[in-house]
Structures are given as structure tokens and as C-alpha cells.
Motif scaffolding. Structure first.
Motif, PDB file in Angstrom:
ATOM      1  N   ASP A 129       0.824  -1.207   0.000  1.00  0.00           N
ATOM      2  CA  ASP A 129       0.000   0.000   0.000  1.00  0.00           C
ATOM      3  C   ASP A 129       0.860   1.259   0.000  1.00  0.00           C
ATOM      4  O   ASP A 129       0.538   2.239  -0.674  1.00  0.00           O
ATOM      5  CB  ASP A 129      -0.945   0.009   1.208  1.00  0.00           C
ATOM      6  CG  ASP A 129      -2.002  -1.086   1.113  1.00  0.00           C
ATOM      7  OD1 ASP A 129      -2.364  -1.437  -0.028  1.00  0.00           O
ATOM      8  OD2 ASP A 129      -2.439  -1.586   2.161  1.00  0.00           O
ATOM      9  N   GLU A 130       1.937   1.245   0.754  1.00  0.00           N
ATOM     10  CA  GLU A 130       2.880   2.359   0.777  1.00  0.00           C
ATOM     11  C   GLU A 130       4.268   1.790   0.509  1.00  0.00           C
ATOM     12  O   GLU A 130       4.955   1.309   1.409  1.00  0.00           O
ATOM     13  CB  GLU A 130       2.837   3.087   2.121  1.00  0.00           C
ATOM     14  CG  GLU A 130       1.485   3.754   2.403  1.00  0.00           C
ATOM     15  CD  GLU A 130       1.502   4.528   3.713  1.00  0.00           C
ATOM     16  OE1 GLU A 130       2.595   4.643   4.306  1.00  0.00           O
ATOM     17  OE2 GLU A 130       0.437   5.009   4.122  1.00  0.00           O
ATOM     18  N   GLY A 200      -2.848  -3.972  -4.751  1.00  0.00           N
ATOM     19  CA  GLY A 200      -2.294  -2.630  -4.590  1.00  0.00           C
ATOM     20  C   GLY A 200      -2.737  -1.673  -5.684  1.00  0.00           C
ATOM     21  O   GLY A 200      -3.681  -1.931  -6.450  1.00  0.00           O
ATOM     22  N   GLU A 201      -2.052  -0.534  -5.746  1.00  0.00           N
ATOM     23  CA  GLU A 201      -2.360   0.454  -6.773  1.00  0.00           C
ATOM     24  C   GLU A 201      -2.163  -0.143  -8.162  1.00  0.00           C
ATOM     25  O   GLU A 201      -1.281  -0.961  -8.384  1.00  0.00           O
ATOM     26  CB  GLU A 201      -1.458   1.687  -6.614  1.00  0.00           C
ATOM     27  CG  GLU A 201      -1.768   2.552  -5.419  1.00  0.00           C
ATOM     28  CD  GLU A 201      -0.963   3.836  -5.439  1.00  0.00           C
ATOM     29  OE1 GLU A 201      -1.441   4.845  -5.970  1.00  0.00           O
ATOM     30  OE2 GLU A 201       0.171   3.810  -4.917  1.00  0.00           O
TER      31      GLU A 201
END
Length: 339
Positions: A129-130, A200-201
Motif C-alpha cells: 500500500d505504501e 495494490g495500486e
């Protein structure tokens, strides 16, 4: 008029010749310095640009490989074919002693490789996520100084993931990690994908199953040709600003949303290679040849292209993989002999 005027070969308009450019004519009406003026004899002329045209000094060529290692990538033979090809192409990568190289693999997690020691070391990052780098430096190494370690890493890849059962793919986080690794220097990112991103992205829907395939409504059918998310275009624009070119190698056995993923090479001067239903036995040789040519062909980094035309002529449009910075300036993080 003794060389004082010249006629345009496109519109036949007569123009005054600048006094500093004038030259006497011979008995045949040709300039006496014609042999010394390549711009008057040739259709295209290359002029070496001075340092004032450079934003920064020439950077070392960088090759960063971002490789999917999911069950599909292993079972199709893509991972083995890619690793073997790169391993045997290391000696022919352009750039000489300045060339740098790096490796990131991914499935549902990200794997970074330290290649500056006696043996390759893998760092696993489960946070998608990050995205963060397990170490801010040394993920890109000088190829001539660490060739044995780099070759060893690619040689071990197929065996390292031979028993994987992972089917989830975090392509978006892997791309963002690659951007962080190489943004300070630029270069080329080669992305090898076998599955639709699901984590995720940048995760993508199976839009074909959702209503595109077999649907006769024109609106729904043409929607498959448009990107499903702005993630890849936004990342591509950021890559172009940092002189990063992305090549996309798609070996998908099922639906591949190339309309979305293809934004990466489209806006960074890269290329898209598509091998549907990839099998190492049937298509491995073609993938290997294409990859070798892609890596070893004549290519330039951090290029710009401006097209100028005579008065009365207008550039209607530009076609290709690039970003238009202004009305007539094209940004090309990578330009090669095939473009």
C-alpha cells in the motif's frame, strides 16, 4: 541573381540569401562551395548539439528489470526464458564500463536484490500500500564491476520460484518501487508481466468478462480500448519527467488490459511486446530474439525532438510514443534505431 536569392523546392517562393551565406556560382549556376555544404546536398543533416542544450551531463545507461514471478510466470516458462536471455546478453549491453543494472521481482509481494556483494541477496517487502525501498542505495550496481553477481542472480531466478503457488500480482507497487530506484539517474525499465494486476495500486478489473466480450453494444465494446484507470498514465508522465523509459513485455494467458498498461510505454518512448498464451516451447525463441534486439540495439537516452517547418507549412499532428512538452517539443526518454 548571382546567388543572391534562392527558390524553395516545396512552394517555389523566391527568398533573399543572407549576405554571410552567399557564394559565387560556377558556369553551371551552382554554388562553388556546394561540396562543403551538406545541408544543400543531403535530405537530412545531423549537427552535434553543444553542452548548452543539455539539462545535465550524460548519465550512465541504466537497465532495471521488473519481473513477475507468479505461478503463471513460472509455469509458462517466461521466467526461465527471460532470465536465460538476459544472462547471456550482459556482455553486449550498451554503455561500456558505465552501464548500471538492477533487478526487482514481484508476485503478491516485492523482492529487491542487492547485487554489490559476492552473492546476490534478496530483500522481501510485503507492504504494497505504501511502497518503500529496503535500502535507499546499492539497488543499482555497475555491471562491469559486479557482472558475476548479476549473472548469478538471473541464473538462480527460475529455481528460487520454481515451487511458488502465488497467483496474486502487485504490478503497480513494483512499478512505483522501480521509479524510486531509478528516478535520480533515468534509464530503461523493462517490465515482464504474465498476469493481470490484482494487488495494490494499479489493480485492474477483468473488463472483458464484465461485459465487453460478446456484447454488441458499441459503447461497451469501445470502452475496452480506453484505460480503466489513470494510475499508469500518471506514473508514465512522472517517469518521462525523470528520463525513464518503460518497455512492457506481456506474456498473458488470459485477459490482459493493454489499454491501461500500455500507457506506460506510450508516454515514455517505450515499446509494447505482446505474446498471447505464451509458452516457452512455442514462443520462447521469439521472445529471446526480441529481448536481445531490444537491449543491444543502437539507442540514445534523454532525447528531445523539435520539428520546424517553413512559413506556410503547419504540423497537423504527431504520432508515436512520447509526451509533447510544448506545441512542438517531444520528450523521448529513450530513442532507438527502430523508431
Amino acid at each position: 541573381d548571382g546567388g543572391r536569392r534562392w527558390r524553395c523546392n516545396v512552394c517555389a517562393l523566391l527568398n533573399d540569401c543572407p549576405s554571410e551565406y552567399m557564394c559565387d556560382l560556377d558556369a553551371d549556376g551552382r554554388r562553388r562551395d556546394l561540396a562543403e555544404r551538406p545541408e544543400l546536398r543531403l535530405g537530412a543533416v545531423e549537427i552535434i548539439a553543444p553542452s548548452e542544450y543539455m539539462v545535465r551531463p550524460p548519465q550512465p545507461p541504466v537497465f532495471l528489470f521488473v519481473v513477475e514471478v507468479s505461478y503463471t510466470a513460472v509455469s509458462s516458462g517466461m521466467l526461465r526464458c527471460m532470465a536465460a536471455t538476459i544472462q547471456h546478453t550482459l556482455d553486449r549491453l550498451p554503455g561500456g564500463e558505465r552501464t548500471q543494472i538492477g533487478l526487482i521481482t514481484f508476485d503478491s509481494t516485492l523482492h529487491f536484490y542487492s547485487l554489490d556483494g559476492g552473492a546476490p541477496a534478496m530483500h522481501v517487502v510485503t507492504e504494497t500500500d505504501e511502497v518503500f525501498l529496503p535500502q535507499p542505495h546499492d539497488l543499482l550496481v555497475n555491471l562491469s564491476e559486479h557482472k558475476e553477481t548479476v549473472a548469478s542472480a538471473f541464473e538462480r531466478l527460475p529455481a528460487m520460484f520454481a515451487n511458488t503457488q502465488s497467483t496474486e500480482v502487485a504490478l503497480g507497487p513494483a512499478l512505483k518501487a522501480a521509479y524510486q530506484v531509478a528516478q535520480h539517474v533515468g534509464g530503461k525499465i523493462a517490465v515482464f508481466s504474465c498476469s493481470r494486476p490484482t494487488v495494490g495500486e494499479g489493480a485492474l478489473r477483468n473488463r472483458e468478462a464484465a461485459g465487453g466480450k460478446g456484447n454488441t453494444k458499441e459503447g461497451q465494446t469501445t470502452s475496452l480500448l480506453r484505460p480503466d484507470t489513470e494510475f499508469y498514465k500518471t506514473l508514465a508522465v512522472d517517469c518521462s519527467k525523470q528520463q525513464l523509459c518503460v518497455d512492457l513485455w506481456c506474456c498473458h494467458a488470459a485477459y490482459a488490459d493493454l489499454a491501461s498498461m500500455g500507457q506506460l510505454p506510450r508516454f515514455t518512448g517505450g515499446s509494447t511486446y505482446y505474446y498471447p498464451n505464451f509458452s516457452d516451447v512455442e514462443q520462447g525463441e521469439k521472445l529471446s530474439r526480441d529481448l536481445q534486439h531490444n537491449l543491444t540495439r543502437l539507442q540514445g537516452l534523454e532525447a528531445v525532438l523539435r520539428v520546424r517547418a517553413s512559413r506556410g507549412l503547419r504540423i497537423a499532428n504527431f504520432y508515436g510514443n512520447f509526451i509533447i512538452r510544448s506545441s512542438d517539443l517531444l520528450a523521448l526518454p529513450n530513442v532507438d534505431e527502430d523508431k
